[in-house]
Design an enzyme around this catalytic site. Sequence first.
Site, PDB file in Angstrom:
ATOM      1  N   GLY A  14       6.838   0.248  -2.971  1.00 42.35           N
ATOM      2  CA  GLY A  14       7.794   1.226  -2.450  1.00 42.35           C
ATOM      3  C   GLY A  14       8.725   0.679  -1.395  1.00 42.35           C
ATOM      4  N   PHE A  18      11.719   4.110   4.335  1.00 44.18           N
ATOM      5  CA  PHE A  18      12.056   3.948   5.753  1.00 44.18           C
ATOM      6  C   PHE A  18      11.078   2.995   6.442  1.00 44.18           C
ATOM      7  CE2 PHE A  18      11.599   6.073  10.113  1.00 44.18           C
ATOM      8  CZ  PHE A  18      12.719   5.475  10.658  1.00 44.18           C
ATOM      9  N   ARG A  39      11.605   1.880  -7.984  1.00 48.85           N
ATOM     10  CA  ARG A  39      11.643   2.727  -9.183  1.00 48.85           C
ATOM     11  C   ARG A  39      12.771   2.344 -10.128  1.00 48.85           C
ATOM     12  NH1 ARG A  39      10.571   8.934  -7.084  1.00 48.85           N
ATOM     13  NH2 ARG A  39       8.361   8.688  -6.537  1.00 48.85           N
ATOM     14  N   ASP A  65       6.882   5.036 -12.039  1.00 45.93           N
ATOM     15  CA  ASP A  65       5.968   6.090 -11.584  1.00 45.93           C
ATOM     16  C   ASP A  65       4.746   5.438 -10.957  1.00 45.93           C
ATOM     17  OD1 ASP A  65       4.304   8.205 -11.135  1.00 45.93           O
ATOM     18  OD2 ASP A  65       4.250   8.926 -13.200  1.00 45.93           O
ATOM     19  N   LYS A 175      -2.355  12.378   2.071  1.00 49.05           N
ATOM     20  CA  LYS A 175      -2.597  11.147   2.812  1.00 49.05           C
ATOM     21  C   LYS A 175      -4.091  10.966   3.113  1.00 49.05           C
ATOM     22  CE  LYS A 175       0.189   8.693   3.908  1.00 49.05           C
ATOM     23  NZ  LYS A 175       0.895   7.593   3.207  1.00 49.05           N
ATOM     24  N   VAL A 203       7.097   8.972  12.705  1.00 49.85           N
ATOM     25  CA  VAL A 203       7.697   7.645  12.832  1.00 49.85           C
ATOM     26  C   VAL A 203       9.205   7.778  12.990  1.00 49.85           C
ATOM     27  CG1 VAL A 203       8.006   5.395  11.753  1.00 49.85           C
ATOM     28  CG2 VAL A 203       5.863   6.643  11.421  1.00 49.85           C
TER      29      VAL A 203
END
Length: 344
Positions: A14, A18, A39, A65, A175, A203
Amino acid sequence: MESSGKGKTVLVTGGSGFVAAHILNSFLSRGYNVKTTVRSDSSAEKIKKSHAKYLSQISFAIVPDVATPGGHDEAVKGVDGVIHTASPFQMKVENNERDLLDPAIKGTMSVLTSIQNHAPNVKRVIITSSFASIIDMNKNPRPGYTYTENDWNPVTYEEAASSSASGEIAYLASKTLAERAAWDFVAKNKPNFQLATICPPMVYGPAFHTISSLEHLNTSSADIYRLMNGSEKAVPKTQYYAFCDVRDVGEAHVRAYETHESAGQRYFCTAGGYTYQQVCDIIREDFPEKKALVPEGEAGDPVDRYKVDNSKIKKELGMTFKDLKTCIDDQVREFIEIEKRAKA
């Protein structure tokens, strides 16, 4: 800790996110080669643009995915370590299971299974977890309590998947359950790699990835920008009383990766407590040209709330943390620069 990653390759899942962009920078600046999953080709192009000086060290793997079983089989091949950061961060979703729980939990399982089956050289895996997996929102604001890595959010899958559960509860659960699943995987399968998790709260700070529009900011950046663009007329109620600068989160991942003693550990990666009132006070004082757009609120901090303890990550990984003023000032300066470019 190792001094250089020269010749070593890590996979960061990923990479267009950010936090992930800063993780990429922390590894690239130390000389690592970084393979990152995206992706689409367009996401890869954005990373090439934001990390232009490291192009010779970056490669890409397309994973449309994250939750697809076997979807990371090719991506993990030939790497020395894996940093798994790909997981949705959004609170407003249509379907809690489809949009939050499944991508987080199944995505983590997909990555770990691919490593076990196809990456025998991987000895260390770092997972980006969250304060979401530590905090118990049923007890918020929990005055007199201090959160540490020993705490676990008690939320269950059934609670989060319920049609009556809010997107916020589902995100916190995603999470929590993804991190628990990772630890369970290691305990059950005894793979060739050792695991550590990084648990940051809210964050903030300047982006390293390319921001194309202030209309389409990532969730935590938008959380700050709304306080200075005139859209908030009153200081919002603070939901989570802990923050960390995104640059420090990136640094924590590489330190956990390079520190042998981090194996089997989870780290609460936080600079300390904060409130939206403090953020508004900083913007109003340091950016007078924005003062009229920032809600004034009331001076002081009337809420008696929990505290947070970052002593473990400071002691074991040698972390130091940027304070709230530095973090917010640098982020607001970036927003103002983007606004100026948009008007030019």
